[in-house]
Design a protein around this motif. Structure first.
Motif, PDB file in Angstrom:
ATOM      1  N   LYS A  29      14.622  73.536  46.146  1.00 15.07           N
ATOM      2  CA  LYS A  29      14.747  74.152  44.828  1.00 15.07           C
ATOM      3  C   LYS A  29      14.616  73.160  43.675  1.00 15.07           C
ATOM      4  O   LYS A  29      14.797  73.527  42.518  1.00 15.07           O
ATOM      5  N   GLU A  30      14.291  71.911  43.964  1.00 15.56           N
ATOM      6  CA  GLU A  30      14.060  70.940  42.892  1.00 15.56           C
ATOM      7  C   GLU A  30      12.706  71.209  42.248  1.00 15.56           C
ATOM      8  O   GLU A  30      11.712  71.488  42.937  1.00 15.56           O
ATOM      9  N   ILE A  31      12.631  71.109  40.930  1.00 14.71           N
ATOM     10  CA  ILE A  31      11.418  71.396  40.174  1.00 14.71           C
ATOM     11  C   ILE A  31      10.994  70.152  39.396  1.00 14.71           C
ATOM     12  O   ILE A  31      11.831  69.477  38.786  1.00 14.71           O
ATOM     13  N   PHE A  32       9.706  69.861  39.433  1.00 17.61           N
ATOM     14  CA  PHE A  32       9.141  68.773  38.640  1.00 17.61           C
ATOM     15  C   PHE A  32       7.897  69.285  37.930  1.00 17.61           C
ATOM     16  O   PHE A  32       7.036  69.931  38.544  1.00 17.61           O
ATOM     17  N   LEU A  33       7.792  69.019  36.622  1.00 19.15           N
ATOM     18  CA  LEU A  33       6.646  69.423  35.827  1.00 19.15           C
ATOM     19  C   LEU A  33       6.144  68.228  35.023  1.00 19.15           C
ATOM     20  O   LEU A  33       6.951  67.441  34.515  1.00 19.15           O
ATOM     21  N   ALA A  34       4.828  68.113  34.896  1.00 17.94           N
ATOM     22  CA  ALA A  34       4.228  67.042  34.093  1.00 17.94           C
ATOM     23  C   ALA A  34       3.078  67.615  33.285  1.00 17.94           C
ATOM     24  O   ALA A  34       2.129  68.178  33.849  1.00 17.94           O
ATOM     25  N   LEU A  35       3.170  67.477  31.975  1.00 21.80           N
ATOM     26  CA  LEU A  35       2.099  67.881  31.065  1.00 21.80           C
ATOM     27  C   LEU A  35       1.465  66.609  30.518  1.00 21.80           C
ATOM     28  O   LEU A  35       2.157  65.777  29.927  1.00 21.80           O
ATOM     29  N   GLY A 240       1.764  61.678  28.376  1.00 21.25           N
ATOM     30  CA  GLY A 240       2.321  62.761  29.176  1.00 21.25           C
ATOM     31  C   GLY A 240       3.811  62.920  28.992  1.00 21.25           C
ATOM     32  O   GLY A 240       4.502  62.025  28.490  1.00 21.25           O
ATOM     33  N   PHE A 241       4.306  64.086  29.394  1.00 21.99           N
ATOM     34  CA  PHE A 241       5.740  64.391  29.384  1.00 21.99           C
ATOM     35  C   PHE A 241       6.125  64.893  30.775  1.00 21.99           C
ATOM     36  O   PHE A 241       5.457  65.762  31.332  1.00 21.99           O
ATOM     37  N   TRP A 242       7.219  64.330  31.310  1.00 22.99           N
ATOM     38  CA  TRP A 242       7.734  64.729  32.615  1.00 22.99           C
ATOM     39  C   TRP A 242       9.062  65.462  32.438  1.00 22.99           C
ATOM     40  O   TRP A 242       9.881  65.061  31.603  1.00 22.99           O
ATOM     41  N   VAL A 243       9.270  66.475  33.263  1.00 29.32           N
ATOM     42  CA  VAL A 243      10.543  67.196  33.275  1.00 29.32           C
ATOM     43  C   VAL A 243      10.923  67.444  34.730  1.00 29.32           C
ATOM     44  O   VAL A 243      10.102  67.966  35.501  1.00 29.32           O
ATOM     45  N   GLY A 244      12.134  67.108  35.098  1.00 24.88           N
ATOM     46  CA  GLY A 244      12.601  67.348  36.460  1.00 24.88           C
ATOM     47  C   GLY A 244      14.022  67.900  36.433  1.00 24.88           C
ATOM     48  O   GLY A 244      14.875  67.433  35.702  1.00 24.88           O
ATOM     49  N   PHE A 245      14.247  68.928  37.250  1.00 22.90           N
ATOM     50  CA  PHE A 245      15.600  69.513  37.329  1.00 22.90           C
ATOM     51  C   PHE A 245      15.738  70.296  38.632  1.00 22.90           C
ATOM     52  O   PHE A 245      14.770  70.543  39.335  1.00 22.90           O
TER      53      PHE A 245
END
Length: 245
Positions: A29-35, A240-245
């Motif tokens: 269920k860990e999520i990682f996004l990179a724009l 870029g921007f990274w988001v992890g939660f």
């Protein structure tokens, strides 16, 4: 032996033990996004959204992208680690499929990849570096349907090799050798050797370097530069921007 594989073997010898972040699966269920967005010296570029979601013993991922050369792409992939996940080395295989669109024409694309990873704590000498990090090697083979003819390839090559690099070839083999270091609690430094053998423009190699800094909460900022070593391609910058939660 093709130049790509000779360079890959040499890189593995120089770096002692290969590895890339990809062989380590995401937690359930860990999520990682990179724009991110990339732009070269001739104004060619690419913008994309990359994501990963942790499943049990697997990682589900997707990539959405749009290049300034007029191509839109979408891919979904599934990665599975090999072995029991014990020991210093991490291995993984991935399979992906998607579609690319150019000039109103849609064609399928498929990808198979493999990765090998090892942390600094398991590498002699590097285990003494404070903060820790990782070494990585990832290889991918991508096959797409035919979207342009020989006349278009010649026209793109004449207008600048950089633009051609942002279009998907019918076949390509890529390898990336990555060195990442947690310089501080809020800063990562990443260096990468990128090797590619394309059906349309042949072999090329590039070096990339980036800094990833924590901004607030789960958000991180990435700033990087990419320089060509051989073959076709132009120098480029990346944001870029990274988001992890």
């Amino acid at each position: 032996m093709p130049p790509l594989f000779r360079c890959l073997i040499l890189a593995c010898m120089v770096l002692a033990d290969p590895a890339l972040a990809s062989p380590w699966p995401r937690q359930v269920k860990e999520i990682f996004l990179a724009l991110s967005a990339e732009r070269d010296a001739r104004g060619n570029g690419y913008a994309g959204l990359y994501g990963e979601y942790g499943l049990r013993r697997r990682t589900l991922g997707f990539e959405l992208g749009r290049s300034r050369a007029g191509e839109t792409s979408a891919m979904i992939w599934l990665q599975r680690p090999l072995g029991r996940g014990s020991g210093a080395d991490r291995w993984a295989l991935s399979l992906g499929s998607g579609v690319i669109e150019r000039n109103g024409i849609y064609m399928p694309v498929g990808q198979v990849g493999a990765g090998w990873g090892r942390g600094f704590d398991a590498v002699p000498l590097l285990d003494r570096i404070p903060g820790g990090g990782w070494l990585a090697v990832e290889a991918r083979v991508k096959v797409a349907g035919k979207l342009r003819d020989e006349a278009e390839i010649a026209q793109l090559a004449a207008s600048g090799a950089g633009r051609l690099a942002y279009l998907t070839p019918e076949t390509s083999v890529k390898a990336e050798v990555t060195l990442g270091w947690h310089a501080t609690e809020r800063l990562m430094l990443i260096g990468q050797l990128r090797l590619e053998d394309r059906q349309d423009s042949g072999f090329s190699s590039r070096l990339a370097a980036s800094a990833v800094r924590e901004l607030f909460g789960p958000v991180k900022l990435e700033l990087g530069a990419i320089g060509p070593l051989s073959g076709q391609g132009e120098a480029a910058v990346k944001l870029g921007f990274w988001v992890g939660f």
